[in-house]
Write a protein that holds these residues in place. Structure first.
Motif, short mmCIF file in Angstrom:
data_model
loop_
_atom_site.label_atom_id
_atom_site.label_comp_id
_atom_site.label_asym_id
_atom_site.label_seq_id
_atom_site.Cartn_x
_atom_site.Cartn_y
_atom_site.Cartn_z
N ASP A 54 11.99 7.06 -16.23
CA ASP A 54 10.92 6.97 -17.24
C ASP A 54 11.48 6.88 -18.65
O ASP A 54 10.71 6.70 -19.61
CB ASP A 54 10.00 8.20 -17.14
CG ASP A 54 9.16 8.19 -15.87
OD1 ASP A 54 8.83 7.08 -15.40
OD2 ASP A 54 8.84 9.27 -15.35
N SER A 55 12.78 7.02 -18.77
CA SER A 55 13.42 6.93 -20.08
C SER A 55 14.80 6.31 -19.93
O SER A 55 15.36 6.27 -18.82
CB SER A 55 13.53 8.31 -20.73
OG SER A 55 14.26 9.20 -19.89
N CYS A 56 15.34 5.81 -21.02
CA CYS A 56 16.66 5.18 -21.00
C CYS A 56 17.70 6.18 -20.51
O CYS A 56 17.76 7.32 -21.00
CB CYS A 56 17.01 4.68 -22.40
SG CYS A 56 18.68 3.99 -22.53
N GLN A 57 18.49 5.78 -19.56
CA GLN A 57 19.49 6.68 -18.98
C GLN A 57 20.75 6.76 -19.84
O GLN A 57 21.71 7.42 -19.44
CB GLN A 57 19.82 6.24 -17.56
CG GLN A 57 18.65 6.40 -16.60
CD GLN A 57 18.95 5.98 -15.17
OE1 GLN A 57 19.15 4.80 -14.91
NE2 GLN A 57 18.99 6.94 -14.27
N ARG A 62 11.00 -1.06 -24.03
CA ARG A 62 10.98 -1.87 -22.83
C ARG A 62 12.18 -1.52 -21.95
O ARG A 62 13.28 -1.27 -22.45
CB ARG A 62 11.04 -3.35 -23.22
CG ARG A 62 10.99 -4.31 -22.02
CD ARG A 62 11.11 -5.74 -22.48
NE ARG A 62 11.17 -6.66 -21.35
CZ ARG A 62 11.43 -7.96 -21.43
NH1 ARG A 62 11.66 -8.49 -22.63
NH2 ARG A 62 11.48 -8.70 -20.36
N GLN A 63 11.96 -1.52 -20.64
CA GLN A 63 13.02 -1.18 -19.70
C GLN A 63 13.83 -2.42 -19.30
O GLN A 63 13.29 -3.49 -19.05
CB GLN A 63 12.44 -0.55 -18.45
CG GLN A 63 13.49 -0.10 -17.43
CD GLN A 63 12.89 0.28 -16.09
OE1 GLN A 63 12.22 -0.53 -15.46
NE2 GLN A 63 13.09 1.51 -15.68
N ALA A 81 18.82 2.20 -15.62
CA ALA A 81 17.70 1.76 -16.44
C ALA A 81 18.02 2.07 -17.89
O ALA A 81 18.25 3.23 -18.24
CB ALA A 81 16.42 2.46 -16.01
N VAL A 82 18.02 1.03 -18.73
CA VAL A 82 18.44 1.20 -20.13
C VAL A 82 17.49 0.44 -21.05
O VAL A 82 16.77 -0.47 -20.63
CB VAL A 82 19.89 0.70 -20.34
CG1 VAL A 82 20.89 1.62 -19.67
CG2 VAL A 82 20.04 -0.72 -19.80
#
Length: 292
Positions: free
Chosen positions: A177-180, A202-203, A212-213
């Motif tokens: 759900d958030s940038c790793q 945006r993912q 996911a970044v």
């Protein structure tokens, strides 16, 4: 012999050792006939109309690729067949299949511009993706003596892949759900956006690690040939720093056929490649300089 298909025949293979004629059609059927008597021996209904077909004489396995993007493996007997397994890796329809009976590897090309190498003999389920075309892959053939794969596409490209290297599987894309990397929320993560008073991002996904970044943390591009990415793809900044020049070394060569290829045939004894194009032109190529 009369092979009837409602909607037209798509692929025909003659298996001399079995005296079989294998055929597929747009009517979603796969059949095999006796080449001597013309008698139909068996049939199998596919989920979509078939566009690719290969056969392994030693194990009597048929590899069937269809317009759903699926590859089905069937075990054929004289008058019956059984489903072995199915592979689903393409996002577009399967347009070409090529079987290497020595390494026991199946190659599939697709309208999604990609080629997948399936490790059948290793039984590890390994699937290596290769990206070297900008449009639909139209044909595949394999040169076993040099372990090179040749692919042609509707983009006019002829790509010669070195398969005598240890290739790596691409990682699965991770969910978050958030940038790793920076932990900023993605745009659907309303709670974290509200709590942090920040607008969601945006993912994206790093093609090397699969994380996911956000766009800021994946601003770089790189080739990763051993993962099949001969063109530059998105990678996170951390992976970009870790990729060496040696790892960026290409494992394929690219050649322009100067016509949109619709069909190809390779003659390994002379290293001749025949291509036919949408321009109704047939070209004969001497591949000796590149297939060696």
């Amino acid at each position: 012999m009369n092979i009837e298909k409602n909607g037209g025949v798509t692929v025909v293979l003659f298996v001399l050792e079995m005296e079989w004629v294998l055929s597929t059609g747009q009517d979603k059927s796969f059949t095999w006939h006796c080449s001597e008597s013309g008698q139909q021996l068996g049939t199998y209904r596919t989920t979509a109309w078939v566009s690719g077909l290969q056969f392994d004489v030693e194990t009597r396995h048929a590899f069937v690729g269809d317009h759903s993007g699926q590859v089905t493996i069937l075990k054929l007997e004289q008058d019956s067949c059984s489903l072995v397994t199915t592979f689903k890796g393409h996002t577009g329809n399967v347009t070409a299949l090529c079987w290497d009976p020595v390494q026991r590897v199946l190659f599939s090309g697709s309208s999604d511009h990609s080629i997948i190498m399936w490790d059948i003999g290793g039984r590890k389920g390994t699937a290596i993706e290769m990206q070297g075309h900008n449009e639909k892959v139209q044909g595949l053939c394999y040169a076993p003596h040099t372990r090179q794969l040749i692919s042609c596409g509707s983009d006019g490209g002829i790509v010669v892949w070195n398969m005598d290297v240890t290739r790596q599987e691409t990682p699965e894309w991770l969910d978050s759900d958030s940038c790793q990397r920076c932990e900023q929320p993605f745009f659907w993560n309303f709670k974290q956006m509200w709590d942090s008073k920040k607008i969601g991002l945006r993912q994206h996904h790093c093609r090397k690690c699969g994380q996911a970044v956000c766009g800021k943390c994946s601003s770089k591009r790189s080739t990763i040939p051993l993962m099949g990415f001969e063109f530059e793809v998105r990678v996170c900044d951390s992976c970009h720093e870790s990729i060496t020049d040696e790892e960026r070394a290409p494992t394929a060569t690219f050649h322009d056929s100067k016509h949109a290829v619709v069909h190809m045939h390779y003659e390994p004894t002379r290293s001749w490649l025949l291509t036919s194009g949408a321009d109704r032109v047939i070209k004969l190529w001497d591949m000796t300089p590149v297939v060696s």
